[in-house]
Design an enzyme around this catalytic site. Structure first.
Site, PDB file in Angstrom:
ATOM      1  N   GLY A 254      45.466  30.549  60.291  1.00  0.00           N
ATOM      2  CA  GLY A 254      45.828  29.220  60.750  1.00  0.00           C
ATOM      3  C   GLY A 254      46.839  28.615  59.797  1.00  0.00           C
TER       4      GLY A 254
ATOM      5  N   GLN B 219      51.256  21.960  55.479  1.00  0.00           N
ATOM      6  CA  GLN B 219      51.531  23.113  54.626  1.00  0.00           C
ATOM      7  C   GLN B 219      53.002  23.511  54.621  1.00  0.00           C
ATOM      8  OE1 GLN B 219      47.955  25.379  56.329  1.00  0.00           O
ATOM      9  NE2 GLN B 219      48.209  26.257  54.278  1.00  0.00           N
TER      10      GLN B 219
ATOM     11  N   CYS C 267      43.387  30.584  51.381  1.00  0.00           N
ATOM     12  CA  CYS C 267      44.351  29.655  51.963  1.00  0.00           C
ATOM     13  C   CYS C 267      45.757  30.120  51.616  1.00  0.00           C
ATOM     14  CB  CYS C 267      44.092  28.250  51.401  1.00  0.00           C
ATOM     15  SG  CYS C 267      45.203  26.984  52.017  1.00  0.00           S
ATOM     16  N   LEU C 268      46.664  29.961  52.554  1.00  0.00           N
ATOM     17  CA  LEU C 268      48.051  30.332  52.300  1.00  0.00           C
ATOM     18  C   LEU C 268      48.700  29.435  51.243  1.00  0.00           C
ATOM     19  CD1 LEU C 268      49.190  31.045  55.974  1.00  0.00           C
ATOM     20  CD2 LEU C 268      48.544  32.711  54.205  1.00  0.00           C
TER      21      LEU C 268
ATOM     22  N   HIS D 219      38.755  24.141  58.324  1.00  0.00           N
ATOM     23  CA  HIS D 219      39.712  24.376  57.251  1.00  0.00           C
ATOM     24  C   HIS D 219      41.074  23.767  57.601  1.00  0.00           C
ATOM     25  CE1 HIS D 219      41.475  26.996  53.986  1.00  0.00           C
ATOM     26  NE2 HIS D 219      42.554  26.724  54.695  1.00  0.00           N
ATOM     27  N   GLU D 220      41.559  24.033  58.805  1.00  0.00           N
ATOM     28  CA  GLU D 220      42.884  23.520  59.200  1.00  0.00           C
ATOM     29  C   GLU D 220      42.867  22.001  59.348  1.00  0.00           C
ATOM     30  OE1 GLU D 220      45.338  25.409  58.745  1.00  0.00           O
ATOM     31  OE2 GLU D 220      44.111  27.213  58.600  1.00  0.00           O
TER      32      GLU D 220
ATOM     33  N   HIS E 248      43.163  20.263  56.066  1.00  0.00           N
ATOM     34  CA  HIS E 248      44.561  20.153  55.625  1.00  0.00           C
ATOM     35  C   HIS E 248      45.210  18.882  56.174  1.00  0.00           C
ATOM     36  CE1 HIS E 248      45.628  23.707  53.361  1.00  0.00           C
ATOM     37  NE2 HIS E 248      45.058  24.501  54.256  1.00  0.00           N
TER      38      HIS E 248
END
Length: 185
Positions: free
Chosen positions: A44, A49, A97-98, A138-139, A142
């Protein structure tokens, strides 16, 4: 892609006006989010981000070598998502996480209700369970300026990706695979 420490990752994203969803700027942003997520082999990606302060996230899990234990998630574009926990059942998920080059265990709700608009402006009201619910949480975190590292329940679970692979991955996959089999997603 922004990394931990960049101020935009701590911003609460702005809702997208419904009339703007079909516009070229929003559609281009959605395409960029999808391309960036796929290029990074992520499950995701939230607009914050990539330094965009709009409440948009994308999710997709197929045959992702980073997450072989995750159930499939068809490509999903979530605009102005809202999450509502359905009960008190929780699960510890070792997340990465990215934007954060670490992993750590986070407690997530197992059963949630999600309301959002897709890229065509169609409203959705759905129930998500298990790891799929974890990905949504999680998304959406963000989009609220929260990183998974803020929610790590046990600091001893924090590890780099390499150290997770070497020392923790097998046990996590065994535990989380049993969980996925139990809840079905």
């Amino acid at each position: 892609m922004l990394s931990i420490g960049h101020p935009t990752l701590r911003v609460v994203a702005d809702d997208v006006p419904i009339d703007d969803i079909a516009g070229a700027d929003v559609q281009r942003l959605i395409d960029d989010l999808i391309e960036t997520m796929r290029h990074a082999s992520g499950a995701g990606l939230a607009a914050t981000q990539i330094d965009e302060r709009l409440r948009i996230a994308v999710m997709e899990v197929g045959d992702n070598p980073r997450y072989p234990y995750k159930p499939r998630i068809p490509l999903t574009v979530a605009i102005n998502p809202v999450i509502e926990p359905l009960d008190d059942e929780m699960v510890d998920i070792n997340e990465g996480c990215l934007s954060v080059p670490l992993r750590g265990s986070v407690r997530r709700h197992v059963n949630i209700r999600v309301r959002y608009f897709d890229r065509d402006g169609v409203e959705h009201d759905e129930i998500k369970r298990g790891l799929t619910a974890g990905t949504w949480q999680h998304e959406c975190d963000h989009l609220d300026g929260v990183l998974f590292i803020d929610k790590v329940t046990d600091p001893s679970t924090i590890a780099t990706w390499d150290e997770f692979e070497a020392h923790h991955r097998a046990a996590f996959i065994e535990r989380i695979t049993a969980f996925v089999e139990r809840v079905g997603s």
